[in-house]
Design an enzyme around this catalytic site. Structure first.
Site, short mmCIF file in Angstrom:
data_model
loop_
_atom_site.label_atom_id
_atom_site.label_comp_id
_atom_site.label_asym_id
_atom_site.label_seq_id
_atom_site.Cartn_x
_atom_site.Cartn_y
_atom_site.Cartn_z
N GLY A 85 0.77 -1.24 0.00
CA GLY A 85 0.00 0.00 0.00
C GLY A 85 0.80 1.28 0.00
O GLY A 85 0.22 2.37 -0.07
N GLU A 142 4.29 -6.49 1.73
CA GLU A 142 3.89 -6.91 0.37
C GLU A 142 3.82 -5.70 -0.56
O GLU A 142 2.75 -5.35 -1.06
CB GLU A 142 2.52 -7.58 0.43
CG GLU A 142 2.42 -8.78 1.36
CD GLU A 142 0.98 -9.23 1.58
OE1 GLU A 142 0.04 -8.58 1.08
OE2 GLU A 142 0.80 -10.26 2.25
N PRO A 143 4.93 -5.02 -0.78
CA PRO A 143 4.86 -3.82 -1.62
C PRO A 143 4.79 -4.15 -3.11
O PRO A 143 5.44 -5.08 -3.58
CB PRO A 143 6.18 -3.11 -1.30
CG PRO A 143 7.13 -4.23 -0.98
CD PRO A 143 6.31 -5.31 -0.33
N GLY A 144 3.99 -3.40 -3.83
CA GLY A 144 3.92 -3.55 -5.28
C GLY A 144 4.31 -2.23 -5.93
O GLY A 144 5.42 -2.04 -6.41
N ARG A 145 3.38 -1.28 -5.83
CA ARG A 145 3.55 0.03 -6.47
C ARG A 145 4.88 0.72 -6.10
O ARG A 145 5.55 1.29 -6.96
CB ARG A 145 2.38 0.92 -6.03
CG ARG A 145 2.25 2.21 -6.80
CD ARG A 145 1.21 3.10 -6.15
NE ARG A 145 -0.01 2.45 -5.80
CZ ARG A 145 -1.08 2.39 -6.57
NH1 ARG A 145 -1.09 2.99 -7.73
NH2 ARG A 145 -2.17 1.75 -6.17
N ARG A 196 -5.90 2.46 -15.51
CA ARG A 196 -6.04 3.20 -14.24
C ARG A 196 -6.86 4.50 -14.36
O ARG A 196 -7.73 4.73 -13.54
CB ARG A 196 -4.66 3.51 -13.62
CG ARG A 196 -3.83 2.28 -13.30
CD ARG A 196 -2.62 2.59 -12.42
NE ARG A 196 -3.04 2.92 -11.07
CZ ARG A 196 -2.98 4.11 -10.54
NH1 ARG A 196 -2.49 5.13 -11.24
NH2 ARG A 196 -3.40 4.33 -9.31
N TYR A 230 -10.13 4.31 -12.13
CA TYR A 230 -10.07 5.01 -10.84
C TYR A 230 -10.00 6.53 -10.96
O TYR A 230 -9.82 7.21 -9.96
CB TYR A 230 -8.81 4.58 -10.05
CG TYR A 230 -8.54 3.10 -9.99
CD1 TYR A 230 -9.35 2.27 -9.23
CD2 TYR A 230 -7.47 2.55 -10.67
CE1 TYR A 230 -9.09 0.91 -9.16
CE2 TYR A 230 -7.19 1.19 -10.60
CZ TYR A 230 -8.01 0.39 -9.85
OH TYR A 230 -7.75 -0.95 -9.78
N CYS A 273 -13.56 2.59 -28.00
CA CYS A 273 -14.93 3.11 -28.11
C CYS A 273 -15.62 3.19 -26.75
O CYS A 273 -16.56 2.45 -26.46
CB CYS A 273 -15.72 2.24 -29.06
SG CYS A 273 -14.91 2.19 -30.65
N GLU A 274 -15.08 4.02 -25.91
CA GLU A 274 -15.63 4.27 -24.57
C GLU A 274 -15.31 5.72 -24.24
O GLU A 274 -14.17 6.15 -24.45
CB GLU A 274 -14.93 3.41 -23.50
CG GLU A 274 -15.03 1.93 -23.66
CD GLU A 274 -16.27 1.32 -23.02
OE1 GLU A 274 -17.01 2.03 -22.31
OE2 GLU A 274 -16.47 0.12 -23.26
#
Ligand code: LLP
Length: 404
Positions: A233, A268-271, A307, A311, A338-339
Protein backbone atom coordinates in the site's frame (compact mmCIF):
# COMPACT_ATOMS: atom_id res chain seq x y z
CA UNK A 1 14.20 9.69 -17.03
CA UNK A 2 15.33 13.18 -17.97
CA UNK A 3 15.65 15.58 -20.87
CA UNK A 4 19.06 15.73 -22.51
CA UNK A 5 19.37 18.36 -25.23
CA UNK A 6 15.58 18.64 -25.15
CA UNK A 7 15.19 14.92 -25.83
CA UNK A 8 13.78 12.53 -23.31
CA UNK A 9 16.16 9.75 -22.29
CA UNK A 10 15.57 6.74 -20.10
CA UNK A 11 18.91 5.88 -18.47
CA UNK A 12 21.15 6.54 -21.48
CA UNK A 13 18.72 5.55 -24.23
CA UNK A 14 16.68 8.01 -26.25
CA UNK A 15 12.94 7.39 -25.94
CA UNK A 16 12.51 8.47 -29.55
CA UNK A 17 14.90 5.75 -30.68
CA UNK A 18 12.92 3.13 -28.77
CA UNK A 19 9.66 4.40 -30.27
CA UNK A 20 11.06 4.35 -33.80
CA UNK A 21 12.74 0.99 -33.48
CA UNK A 22 10.06 -0.95 -31.63
CA UNK A 23 6.95 1.01 -32.63
CA UNK A 24 4.22 2.06 -30.19
CA UNK A 25 2.48 1.60 -27.84
CA UNK A 26 5.44 0.35 -25.80
CA UNK A 27 5.94 -0.14 -22.10
CA UNK A 28 9.48 0.69 -21.14
CA UNK A 29 11.09 0.17 -17.71
CA UNK A 30 14.28 1.46 -16.14
CA UNK A 31 16.42 -1.13 -14.35
CA UNK A 32 18.31 1.59 -12.52
CA UNK A 33 15.11 2.97 -10.99
CA UNK A 34 13.94 -0.51 -10.02
CA UNK A 35 17.21 -1.18 -8.24
CA UNK A 36 17.08 2.22 -6.55
CA UNK A 37 13.51 1.59 -5.30
CA UNK A 38 14.37 -1.84 -3.89
CA UNK A 39 17.53 -0.65 -2.16
CA UNK A 40 15.74 2.41 -0.79
CA UNK A 41 12.89 0.27 0.56
CA UNK A 42 15.34 -2.17 2.14
CA UNK A 43 17.43 0.59 3.68
CA UNK A 44 14.48 2.37 5.26
CA UNK A 45 13.10 -0.77 6.86
CA UNK A 46 16.50 -2.37 7.53
CA UNK A 47 16.18 -2.22 11.31
CA UNK A 48 13.09 -4.46 11.15
CA UNK A 49 14.80 -7.15 9.00
CA UNK A 50 11.49 -7.81 7.27
CA UNK A 51 10.59 -10.41 4.67
CA UNK A 52 9.73 -8.36 1.59
CA UNK A 53 7.29 -10.08 -0.74
CA UNK A 54 6.79 -8.23 -4.03
CA UNK A 55 3.07 -7.97 -4.88
CA UNK A 56 3.14 -9.73 -8.22
CA UNK A 57 -0.26 -8.35 -9.22
CA UNK A 58 1.29 -4.94 -9.70
CA UNK A 59 3.52 -6.21 -12.50
CA UNK A 60 3.51 -9.78 -13.73
CA UNK A 61 6.33 -9.62 -16.25
CA UNK A 62 8.43 -12.69 -15.47
CA UNK A 63 11.68 -11.02 -16.49
CA UNK A 64 11.04 -8.18 -14.06
CA UNK A 65 10.12 -10.66 -11.32
CA UNK A 66 13.44 -12.42 -11.99
CA UNK A 67 15.30 -9.13 -11.55
CA UNK A 68 13.39 -8.39 -8.34
CA UNK A 69 14.18 -11.87 -7.04
CA UNK A 70 17.90 -11.22 -7.44
CA UNK A 71 17.61 -8.65 -4.64
CA UNK A 72 16.29 -11.36 -2.33
CA UNK A 73 12.62 -10.42 -2.45
CA UNK A 74 9.85 -12.98 -2.14
CA UNK A 75 6.38 -12.75 -3.66
CA UNK A 76 2.84 -11.97 -2.60
CA UNK A 77 0.52 -13.78 -4.99
CA UNK A 78 -3.26 -13.88 -5.35
CA UNK A 79 -3.84 -16.71 -7.83
CA UNK A 80 -2.36 -19.99 -8.98
CA UNK A 81 -1.16 -18.19 -12.12
CA UNK A 82 0.79 -15.62 -10.14
CA UNK A 83 2.19 -18.39 -7.92
CA UNK A 84 3.35 -20.34 -10.99
CA UNK A 85 5.04 -17.22 -12.35
CA UNK A 86 6.77 -16.44 -9.06
CA UNK A 87 8.05 -20.02 -8.82
CA UNK A 88 9.15 -20.03 -12.46
CA UNK A 89 11.03 -16.78 -11.82
CA UNK A 90 12.97 -18.74 -9.20
CA UNK A 91 11.44 -17.29 -6.05
CA UNK A 92 11.92 -19.55 -3.06
CA UNK A 93 8.52 -21.01 -2.02
CA UNK A 94 9.49 -20.19 1.57
CA UNK A 95 9.26 -16.52 0.57
CA UNK A 96 5.82 -16.75 -1.03
CA UNK A 97 2.62 -15.63 0.67
CA UNK A 98 -0.76 -16.33 -0.89
CA UNK A 99 -3.51 -13.74 -0.36
CA UNK A 100 -7.00 -13.35 -1.82
CA UNK A 101 -10.64 -13.79 -0.83
CA UNK A 102 -11.53 -16.52 -3.31
CA UNK A 103 -8.88 -19.19 -3.37
CA UNK A 104 -10.26 -22.35 -4.99
CA UNK A 105 -9.48 -25.84 -3.68
CA UNK A 106 -7.16 -26.40 -6.66
CA UNK A 107 -5.25 -23.26 -5.78
CA UNK A 108 -5.01 -24.28 -2.12
CA UNK A 109 -3.83 -27.80 -3.09
CA UNK A 110 -1.17 -26.31 -5.36
CA UNK A 111 0.05 -23.96 -2.61
CA UNK A 112 0.22 -26.82 -0.11
CA UNK A 113 2.13 -29.03 -2.56
CA UNK A 114 4.64 -26.25 -3.13
CA UNK A 115 5.18 -25.72 0.62
CA UNK A 116 4.89 -21.95 0.42
CA UNK A 117 5.53 -19.79 3.49
CA UNK A 118 1.92 -18.83 4.23
CA UNK A 119 -1.60 -19.09 2.95
CA UNK A 120 -3.24 -15.95 4.30
CA UNK A 121 -6.84 -17.02 4.75
CA UNK A 122 -9.67 -14.50 4.53
CA UNK A 123 -12.75 -16.35 5.77
CA UNK A 124 -14.03 -19.13 7.97
CA UNK A 125 -14.99 -21.24 4.96
CA UNK A 126 -11.54 -20.87 3.46
CA UNK A 127 -9.81 -22.00 6.67
CA UNK A 128 -12.09 -25.04 6.82
CA UNK A 129 -11.23 -25.83 3.20
CA UNK A 130 -7.49 -25.54 3.91
CA UNK A 131 -7.93 -27.76 6.96
CA UNK A 132 -9.82 -30.39 4.97
CA UNK A 133 -7.21 -30.49 2.19
CA UNK A 134 -4.32 -30.54 4.66
CA UNK A 135 -5.95 -33.43 6.54
CA UNK A 136 -6.40 -35.46 3.35
CA UNK A 137 -2.75 -34.87 2.49
CA UNK A 138 -1.74 -35.59 6.06
CA UNK A 139 0.21 -32.36 6.16
CA UNK A 140 0.62 -29.46 8.54
CA UNK A 141 0.01 -26.22 6.71
CA UNK A 142 1.24 -22.79 7.80
CA UNK A 143 -1.42 -20.16 7.56
CA UNK A 144 -2.19 -16.57 8.40
CA UNK A 145 -5.54 -15.00 9.11
CA UNK A 146 -6.26 -11.69 7.43
CA UNK A 147 -7.80 -9.25 9.82
CA UNK A 148 -10.07 -6.49 8.61
CA UNK A 149 -9.03 -3.75 11.07
CA UNK A 150 -11.80 -1.36 10.00
CA UNK A 151 -9.22 1.32 9.35
CA UNK A 152 -9.67 4.03 6.75
CA UNK A 153 -6.55 4.13 4.57
CA UNK A 154 -7.51 7.63 3.37
CA UNK A 155 -6.93 6.65 -0.21
CA UNK A 156 -9.28 6.31 -3.19
CA UNK A 157 -12.42 4.45 -2.24
CA UNK A 158 -11.91 1.93 -5.03
CA UNK A 159 -8.54 0.83 -3.66
CA UNK A 160 -9.39 0.90 0.02
CA UNK A 161 -9.53 -2.59 1.54
CA UNK A 162 -9.42 -2.30 5.32
CA UNK A 163 -12.86 -0.90 6.17
CA UNK A 164 -15.61 -3.09 7.55
CA UNK A 165 -17.72 -2.69 4.40
CA UNK A 166 -14.88 -4.12 2.27
CA UNK A 167 -14.87 -7.81 1.35
CA UNK A 168 -11.34 -8.39 2.64
CA UNK A 169 -10.31 -10.16 5.83
CA UNK A 170 -12.43 -10.97 8.89
CA UNK A 171 -13.58 -8.79 11.75
CA UNK A 172 -12.25 -8.99 15.28
CA UNK A 173 -14.99 -11.31 16.55
CA UNK A 174 -14.53 -13.87 13.77
CA UNK A 175 -10.76 -13.50 14.06
CA UNK A 176 -10.86 -14.72 17.68
CA UNK A 177 -13.16 -17.59 16.73
CA UNK A 178 -10.82 -18.66 13.93
CA UNK A 179 -7.78 -18.53 16.18
CA UNK A 180 -9.55 -20.97 18.51
CA UNK A 181 -10.53 -23.19 15.59
CA UNK A 182 -6.90 -23.35 14.41
CA UNK A 183 -5.81 -24.43 17.90
CA UNK A 184 -8.03 -27.48 17.66
CA UNK A 185 -6.60 -28.55 14.31
CA UNK A 186 -3.64 -30.90 13.89
CA UNK A 187 -3.21 -29.89 10.27
CA UNK A 188 -3.09 -26.15 10.58
CA UNK A 189 -0.34 -24.11 12.13
CA UNK A 190 -1.46 -20.54 12.73
CA UNK A 191 1.67 -18.49 12.15
CA UNK A 192 0.58 -15.10 10.98
CA UNK A 193 -1.77 -12.20 11.45
CA UNK A 194 -2.09 -10.35 8.16
CA UNK A 195 -3.61 -7.03 7.14
CA UNK A 196 -3.66 -4.86 4.04
CA UNK A 197 -5.72 -1.71 4.33
CA UNK A 198 -5.41 -0.34 0.83
CA UNK A 199 -3.16 0.98 -1.87
CA UNK A 200 -1.53 4.34 -2.72
CA UNK A 201 -1.42 5.34 0.97
CA UNK A 202 0.60 8.54 1.32
CA UNK A 203 0.43 9.17 5.06
CA UNK A 204 1.82 6.98 7.83
CA UNK A 205 -1.16 7.85 10.04
CA UNK A 206 -3.59 5.18 8.75
CA UNK A 207 -0.82 2.64 9.24
CA UNK A 208 -0.42 3.83 12.83
CA UNK A 209 -4.13 3.36 13.41
CA UNK A 210 -3.96 -0.10 11.89
CA UNK A 211 -1.05 -1.00 14.20
CA UNK A 212 -3.04 0.21 17.20
CA UNK A 213 -5.92 -2.07 16.23
CA UNK A 214 -3.55 -5.02 15.90
CA UNK A 215 -1.98 -4.18 19.28
CA UNK A 216 -5.39 -4.28 20.98
CA UNK A 217 -6.20 -7.60 19.37
CA UNK A 218 -2.87 -9.18 20.25
CA UNK A 219 -3.43 -8.17 23.87
CA UNK A 220 -6.71 -10.04 23.94
CA UNK A 221 -5.79 -13.10 21.93
CA UNK A 222 -4.05 -15.99 23.56
CA UNK A 223 -1.74 -16.90 20.70
CA UNK A 224 1.81 -16.14 19.68
CA UNK A 225 2.07 -15.08 16.04
CA UNK A 226 5.46 -15.71 14.48
CA UNK A 227 4.74 -13.28 11.63
CA UNK A 228 2.84 -10.04 11.30
CA UNK A 229 2.17 -9.39 7.62
CA UNK A 230 1.43 -5.70 7.15
CA UNK A 231 0.61 -5.94 3.44
CA UNK A 232 1.62 -3.25 0.97
CA UNK A 233 0.00 0.00 0.00
CA UNK A 234 2.95 2.39 0.21
CA UNK A 235 2.02 5.35 -1.95
CA UNK A 236 4.20 7.05 -4.55
CA UNK A 237 4.13 10.53 -6.04
CA UNK A 238 2.35 10.65 -9.42
CA UNK A 239 2.24 14.42 -9.93
CA UNK A 240 5.13 16.85 -9.40
CA UNK A 241 5.70 17.41 -5.68
CA UNK A 242 2.75 15.19 -4.73
CA UNK A 243 3.06 13.66 -1.28
CA UNK A 244 4.41 10.11 -0.98
CA UNK A 245 4.66 7.83 2.01
CA UNK A 246 7.42 8.66 4.47
CA UNK A 247 9.03 5.24 5.04
CA UNK A 248 10.99 6.43 8.07
CA UNK A 249 7.83 7.45 9.96
CA UNK A 250 6.12 4.18 9.08
CA UNK A 251 9.18 2.23 10.13
CA UNK A 252 9.30 4.05 13.49
CA UNK A 253 5.63 3.24 14.11
CA UNK A 254 6.33 -0.44 13.45
CA UNK A 255 9.35 -0.39 15.76
CA UNK A 256 7.17 0.99 18.52
CA UNK A 257 4.57 -1.70 17.85
CA UNK A 258 7.21 -4.46 17.99
CA UNK A 259 8.33 -3.41 21.47
CA UNK A 260 5.32 -5.20 22.88
CA UNK A 261 5.02 -8.00 20.32
CA UNK A 262 8.07 -9.71 18.98
CA UNK A 263 7.35 -11.02 15.51
CA UNK A 264 8.87 -11.12 12.05
CA UNK A 265 7.43 -8.41 9.83
CA UNK A 266 6.31 -9.21 6.30
CA UNK A 267 5.67 -6.50 3.71
CA UNK A 268 3.89 -6.91 0.37
CA UNK A 269 4.86 -3.82 -1.62
CA UNK A 270 3.92 -3.55 -5.28
CA UNK A 271 3.55 0.03 -6.47
CA UNK A 272 6.42 1.39 -4.34
CA UNK A 273 8.82 -1.07 -5.99
CA UNK A 274 7.74 -0.89 -9.61
CA UNK A 275 5.36 2.08 -10.08
CA UNK A 276 7.77 4.82 -11.10
CA UNK A 277 10.06 2.52 -13.11
CA UNK A 278 7.83 2.39 -16.19
CA UNK A 279 6.59 4.64 -18.98
CA UNK A 280 4.16 4.00 -21.78
CA UNK A 281 5.34 5.41 -25.10
CA UNK A 282 2.62 6.36 -27.52
CA UNK A 283 2.15 8.11 -30.85
CA UNK A 284 -0.36 10.84 -31.63
CA UNK A 285 -2.56 9.43 -34.38
CA UNK A 286 -4.83 12.40 -34.94
CA UNK A 287 -5.50 15.79 -33.44
CA UNK A 288 -9.19 16.52 -33.54
CA UNK A 289 -10.48 19.98 -32.85
CA UNK A 290 -13.40 20.73 -30.65
CA UNK A 291 -14.84 24.13 -29.73
CA UNK A 292 -13.18 24.25 -26.34
CA UNK A 293 -10.33 21.75 -26.59
CA UNK A 294 -8.28 19.60 -28.91
CA UNK A 295 -8.50 15.84 -28.63
CA UNK A 296 -5.06 14.30 -28.82
CA UNK A 297 -5.92 10.84 -30.05
CA UNK A 298 -3.19 8.40 -29.05
CA UNK A 299 -2.43 4.90 -30.27
CA UNK A 300 -2.75 3.65 -26.68
CA UNK A 301 -5.92 3.48 -24.64
CA UNK A 302 -7.63 2.04 -21.61
CA UNK A 303 -6.87 -1.44 -22.94
CA UNK A 304 -3.17 -0.79 -22.27
CA UNK A 305 -3.51 1.47 -19.24
CA UNK A 306 -6.76 1.17 -17.39
CA UNK A 307 -6.04 3.20 -14.24
CA UNK A 308 -7.42 6.55 -15.47
CA UNK A 309 -10.66 4.96 -16.72
CA UNK A 310 -11.09 2.73 -13.69
CA UNK A 311 -10.07 5.01 -10.84
CA UNK A 312 -9.80 8.47 -12.36
CA UNK A 313 -6.06 8.10 -11.80
CA UNK A 314 -3.88 10.89 -13.16
CA UNK A 315 -0.57 10.16 -14.82
CA UNK A 316 1.86 12.79 -16.03
CA UNK A 317 2.16 13.04 -19.81
CA UNK A 318 5.36 14.37 -21.38
CA UNK A 319 6.51 15.10 -24.92
CA UNK A 320 9.58 13.15 -25.97
CA UNK A 321 11.11 16.16 -27.69
CA UNK A 322 10.74 19.47 -25.87
CA UNK A 323 9.93 22.62 -27.82
CA UNK A 324 9.24 26.16 -26.68
CA UNK A 325 5.78 26.29 -28.25
CA UNK A 326 2.57 26.35 -26.24
CA UNK A 327 -0.89 25.25 -27.30
CA UNK A 328 -3.58 27.87 -26.79
CA UNK A 329 -6.21 25.21 -26.36
CA UNK A 330 -6.64 22.56 -23.71
CA UNK A 331 -5.37 19.18 -24.84
CA UNK A 332 -7.48 16.20 -23.90
CA UNK A 333 -5.38 13.05 -24.26
CA UNK A 334 -7.61 10.16 -25.24
CA UNK A 335 -7.25 6.64 -26.59
CA UNK A 336 -8.77 4.96 -29.64
CA UNK A 337 -11.18 2.76 -27.65
CA UNK A 338 -14.93 3.11 -28.11
CA UNK A 339 -15.63 4.27 -24.57
CA UNK A 340 -15.96 7.83 -23.29
CA UNK A 341 -13.91 6.88 -20.22
CA UNK A 342 -11.00 6.10 -22.52
CA UNK A 343 -9.38 9.35 -21.56
CA UNK A 344 -6.05 9.92 -19.85
CA UNK A 345 -5.96 13.57 -18.89
CA UNK A 346 -6.81 17.14 -19.87
CA UNK A 347 -3.81 19.46 -19.84
CA UNK A 348 -3.59 23.25 -20.23
CA UNK A 349 -0.56 24.93 -21.78
CA UNK A 350 0.98 21.73 -23.11
CA UNK A 351 3.55 22.32 -25.82
CA UNK A 352 2.10 22.33 -29.32
CA UNK A 353 1.82 18.79 -30.64
CA UNK A 354 1.58 17.51 -34.19
CA UNK A 355 0.17 14.32 -35.55
CA UNK A 356 2.78 11.50 -35.46
CA UNK A 357 4.59 13.07 -32.48
CA UNK A 358 5.41 10.77 -29.59
CA UNK A 359 4.49 11.28 -25.94
CA UNK A 360 5.06 9.25 -22.81
CA UNK A 361 2.64 8.49 -20.00
CA UNK A 362 4.63 8.33 -16.76
CA UNK A 363 4.73 6.08 -13.70
CA UNK A 364 2.87 3.17 -15.24
CA UNK A 365 5.10 0.37 -13.92
CA UNK A 366 2.48 -0.75 -11.40
CA UNK A 367 -1.02 -1.82 -12.44
CA UNK A 368 -0.29 -0.72 -16.01
CA UNK A 369 0.50 -3.77 -18.09
CA UNK A 370 -0.90 -6.10 -15.41
CA UNK A 371 -4.39 -4.58 -15.80
CA UNK A 372 -4.26 -4.44 -19.60
CA UNK A 373 -6.63 -6.33 -21.86
CA UNK A 374 -7.37 -7.19 -25.48
CA UNK A 375 -10.49 -5.00 -25.48
CA UNK A 376 -11.46 -3.95 -29.02
CA UNK A 377 -9.17 -6.82 -30.15
CA UNK A 378 -6.03 -4.83 -29.64
CA UNK A 379 -2.80 -6.76 -29.04
CA UNK A 380 -0.80 -6.35 -25.85
CA UNK A 381 2.05 -3.85 -26.24
CA UNK A 382 5.72 -4.75 -26.25
CA UNK A 383 7.62 -4.47 -22.93
CA UNK A 384 11.21 -3.26 -22.86
CA UNK A 385 13.77 -3.06 -20.08
CA UNK A 386 16.54 -0.46 -20.29
CA UNK A 387 19.77 -1.10 -18.38
CA UNK A 388 22.23 1.73 -18.96
CA UNK A 389 22.64 1.78 -22.72
CA UNK A 390 21.26 -1.73 -23.17
CA UNK A 391 17.75 -2.45 -24.42
CA UNK A 392 16.16 -5.81 -23.64
CA UNK A 393 12.80 -6.94 -24.96
CA UNK A 394 11.20 -8.53 -21.92
CA UNK A 395 7.93 -9.34 -23.66
CA UNK A 396 7.20 -9.28 -27.35
CA UNK A 397 4.31 -7.35 -28.78
CA UNK A 398 1.36 -9.74 -29.09
CA UNK A 399 0.73 -10.91 -32.63
CA UNK A 400 -2.63 -10.61 -34.35
CA UNK A 401 -2.51 -14.30 -35.18
CA UNK A 402 -2.66 -15.00 -31.43
CA UNK A 403 -5.81 -12.98 -30.84
CA UNK A 404 -7.79 -13.52 -34.02
N1 LLP B 1 -1.10 -7.08 -0.63
C1 LLP B 1 -2.40 -7.25 -0.90
C2 LLP B 1 -3.14 -8.25 -0.13
C3 LLP B 1 -3.01 -6.48 -1.90
O1 LLP B 1 -4.30 -6.65 -2.15
C4 LLP B 1 -2.26 -5.52 -2.61
C5 LLP B 1 -2.87 -4.69 -3.65
C6 LLP B 1 -0.89 -5.40 -2.30
C7 LLP B 1 -0.35 -6.18 -1.29
C8 LLP B 1 0.01 -4.42 -3.01
O2 LLP B 1 -0.36 -3.11 -2.80
P1 LLP B 1 0.56 -1.90 -3.31
O3 LLP B 1 1.85 -1.93 -2.51
O4 LLP B 1 0.85 -2.11 -4.76
O5 LLP B 1 -0.23 -0.71 -3.08
N2 LLP B 1 -5.19 -1.49 -9.36
C9 LLP B 1 -5.08 -0.48 -8.34
C10 LLP B 1 -4.39 -1.00 -7.10
C11 LLP B 1 -5.05 -2.23 -6.53
C12 LLP B 1 -4.27 -2.83 -5.40
C13 LLP B 1 -4.75 -4.19 -5.09
N3 LLP B 1 -4.09 -4.81 -4.00
C14 LLP B 1 -4.36 0.72 -8.91
O6 LLP B 1 -4.06 0.73 -10.10
O7 LLP B 1 -4.13 1.71 -8.21
Amino acid sequence: MKYKNKKLVIESVSVQKIAQKFSTPAYCYSYKKLKENILNFKKNFESLSPIICFAVKSNTNINLIKEIKKFGLGADVVSIGEMMKALKAGINPKKIVFSGVGKTSDEIKYAINKNILLINAESESEIKEIEKIARTKNKKVQIGIRLNPNTDAKTLNQISTGKKENKFGVNEKIFFRLVNFCKTSKNIELKCLSVHIGSQIVSHKPYEKMLNVITKILKKVNHKFEYIDLGGGMGISYENNEKKLNYKKYSLAIKKFLKNHQAKIIFEPGRSIIGNTGILISKVIYIKQNETKDFIILDTGMNDLMRPALYGAKHKILPIVKTKTKSKKIYEFVGPICESTDKFKSIKNFQKLNEKDFVVICDVGAYGMSLSSNYNVRPYPIEILVKGSKIQIIKKRQKYKDII
